[in-house]
Design a protein around this motif. Structure first.
Motif, PDB file in Angstrom:
ATOM      1  N   ALA A   1       0.818  -1.223   0.000  1.00  0.00           N
ATOM      2  CA  ALA A   1       0.000   0.000   0.000  1.00  0.00           C
ATOM      3  C   ALA A   1       0.849   1.270   0.000  1.00  0.00           C
ATOM      4  O   ALA A   1       2.069   1.246   0.035  1.00  0.00           O
ATOM      5  CB  ALA A   1      -0.996  -0.012   1.174  1.00  0.00           C
ATOM      6  N   GLU A   2       0.169   2.396  -0.039  1.00  0.00           N
ATOM      7  CA  GLU A   2       0.793   3.703  -0.228  1.00  0.00           C
ATOM      8  C   GLU A   2       1.851   4.059   0.824  1.00  0.00           C
ATOM      9  O   GLU A   2       2.890   4.625   0.467  1.00  0.00           O
ATOM     10  CB  GLU A   2      -0.292   4.789  -0.260  1.00  0.00           C
ATOM     11  CG  GLU A   2       0.230   6.209  -0.387  1.00  0.00           C
ATOM     12  CD  GLU A   2       1.036   6.445  -1.662  1.00  0.00           C
ATOM     13  OE1 GLU A   2       1.836   7.388  -1.678  1.00  0.00           O
ATOM     14  OE2 GLU A   2       0.852   5.671  -2.627  1.00  0.00           O
ATOM     15  N   PRO A   3       1.660   3.772   2.109  1.00  0.00           N
ATOM     16  CA  PRO A   3       2.714   4.131   3.066  1.00  0.00           C
ATOM     17  C   PRO A   3       4.080   3.556   2.700  1.00  0.00           C
ATOM     18  O   PRO A   3       5.107   4.196   2.933  1.00  0.00           O
ATOM     19  CB  PRO A   3       2.194   3.562   4.390  1.00  0.00           C
ATOM     20  CG  PRO A   3       0.707   3.599   4.238  1.00  0.00           C
ATOM     21  CD  PRO A   3       0.464   3.241   2.789  1.00  0.00           C
ATOM     22  N   GLU A   4       4.100   2.370   2.128  1.00  0.00           N
ATOM     23  CA  GLU A   4       5.380   1.767   1.743  1.00  0.00           C
ATOM     24  C   GLU A   4       6.035   2.565   0.618  1.00  0.00           C
ATOM     25  O   GLU A   4       7.248   2.824   0.652  1.00  0.00           O
ATOM     26  CB  GLU A   4       5.177   0.324   1.297  1.00  0.00           C
ATOM     27  CG  GLU A   4       6.479  -0.358   0.882  1.00  0.00           C
ATOM     28  CD  GLU A   4       6.298  -1.842   0.693  1.00  0.00           C
ATOM     29  OE1 GLU A   4       6.674  -2.604   1.607  1.00  0.00           O
ATOM     30  OE2 GLU A   4       5.763  -2.259  -0.362  1.00  0.00           O
ATOM     31  N   ARG A   5       5.257   2.977  -0.365  1.00  0.00           N
ATOM     32  CA  ARG A   5       5.821   3.764  -1.462  1.00  0.00           C
ATOM     33  C   ARG A   5       6.415   5.065  -0.929  1.00  0.00           C
ATOM     34  O   ARG A   5       7.498   5.492  -1.336  1.00  0.00           O
ATOM     35  CB  ARG A   5       4.733   4.084  -2.499  1.00  0.00           C
ATOM     36  CG  ARG A   5       5.276   4.778  -3.750  1.00  0.00           C
ATOM     37  CD  ARG A   5       4.153   5.351  -4.603  1.00  0.00           C
ATOM     38  NE  ARG A   5       3.546   6.507  -3.966  1.00  0.00           N
ATOM     39  CZ  ARG A   5       4.017   7.749  -4.068  1.00  0.00           C
ATOM     40  NH1 ARG A   5       5.117   7.992  -4.777  1.00  0.00           N
ATOM     41  NH2 ARG A   5       3.411   8.747  -3.460  1.00  0.00           N
ATOM     42  N   THR A   6       5.724   5.698   0.018  1.00  0.00           N
ATOM     43  CA  THR A   6       6.193   6.962   0.582  1.00  0.00           C
ATOM     44  C   THR A   6       7.502   6.783   1.342  1.00  0.00           C
ATOM     45  O   THR A   6       8.437   7.574   1.185  1.00  0.00           O
ATOM     46  CB  THR A   6       5.113   7.546   1.518  1.00  0.00           C
ATOM     47  OG1 THR A   6       3.898   7.729   0.777  1.00  0.00           O
ATOM     48  CG2 THR A   6       5.559   8.876   2.087  1.00  0.00           C
TER      49      THR A   6
END
Length: 312
Positions: free
Chosen positions: A139-144
């Motif tokens: 999910a998005e937190p990992e990309r950030t």
């Protein structure tokens, strides 16, 4: 089914990250470049020798990556006698991929990731290989987080300078995921705010300008960093993947994946670091070190159930 953020047993294939791998015993001089007139000679590089290249492919919210960064990697890096003998190269792209018309995009799927590597890791990739949305596994937190880590590496090229920041970010992510493990695959505004606060603290503590990292991560420089790591990350079966002088480290996935890095580095080193003389660290079969590493890994919660995306 085997988790995508693990290396499936029996699948050990890996292409070296560099186009031409220079063996660990090689003392090399890069080529001299001469202009056709013969008037100028440029020395492009000097001798580089006696360093063991340790390559790590990870993603910030993979529990096994967190344990590897905060366990065996931390211990090697914090041992001055070992650290001076290694060249650590960290790839924070992990199992992410760009959405393409050929392979698809979100939701994440291992088959789409594999398709993207085959489709795009070629000499002349199609135009849409690096223009679509980034699809992270967790999910998005990992990309950030991975984007911030990449910017830290970009801003401080020396691994000795950027590694404390990388480790701090993984520790912060591990702590937040452990506290909220049921939400590991979700996007939460609270989680994003917590990660931002943690990133600022990690940057300030370890000699970075947090504004510079945030500016990179939120702008075009961050895009360029993502593209760089997306292209540089070798094709790999899963994360974590560790390669020592071109040889993939074989990890025992019947138990928590704790690589015997001391043993691997000592075997690869041309001139053995002082700790290599200790039988306690590298006995013939590595059992002593494995048991000690597994005990340390237990402190990071390896026996808890992991709530992360499975391979499809």
């Amino acid at each position: 089914r085997v988790s995508e953020c693990r290396v499936p047993s029996g699948d050990r294939g890996l292409r070296p990250a560099s186009a031409v791998y220079l063996g660990y015993r090689t003392i090399f001089l890069k080529a001299l470049q001469l202009k056709m007139s013969g008037r100028y000679v440029f020395l492009l590089a000097a001798v580089a020798a006696h360093k063991v290249v340790v390559e790590v492919v990870c993603q910030s919210r993979c529990p096994d990556c967190q344990r590897t960064v905060l366990g065996p990697l931390r211990e090697v890096v914090e041992d001055p006698a070992m650290a001076e003998f290694i060249d650590l190269r960290f790839y924070p792209w992990g199992n992410a991929y760009f959405a393409t018309q050929q392979c698809g995009g979100a939701p994440y799927a291992a088959t789409k990731r594999q398709c993207w590597y085959d489709y795009c890791h070629v000499e002349s990739p199609p135009e849409d290989c690096y223009t679509g949305a980034v699809v992270p596994q967790h999910a998005e937190p990992e990309r950030t987080v991975d984007r911030r880590v990449g910017c830290g590496i970009h801003l401080q090229a020396s691994w000795q300078k950027h590694w404390p920041y990388v480790e701090c970010m993984y520790n912060a992510t591990h702590t937040l995921d452990k506290a909220n493990h049921k939400e590991i695959g979700t996007v939460s505004l609270l989680r994003m705010a917590e990660l931002t606060i943690a990133a600022e603290a990690c940057a300030t503590t370890h000699g970075f300008d947090s504004n510079s990292i945030e500016a990179c991560a939120s702008g075009e420089d961050g895009d360029a960093v993502q593209h760089r790591f997306a292209k540089a990350t070798p094709k790999h079966p899963g994360t974590p993947t560790l390669v020592v002088n071109g040889k993939q480290v074989v990890m025992d996935y019947d138990n928590p994946p704790v690589p015997n890095l001391y043993s691997e580095i000592c075997q690869a080193a041309d001139h053995k670091p002082a700790p290599c003389a200790s039988r306690a660290m590298i006995d013939l079969n590595g059992k002593h070190w494995r048991r000690a590493s597994q005990r340390r890994a237990m402190k990071l919660g390896h026996r808890r159930k992991h709530h992360h995306v499975k391979a499809h």
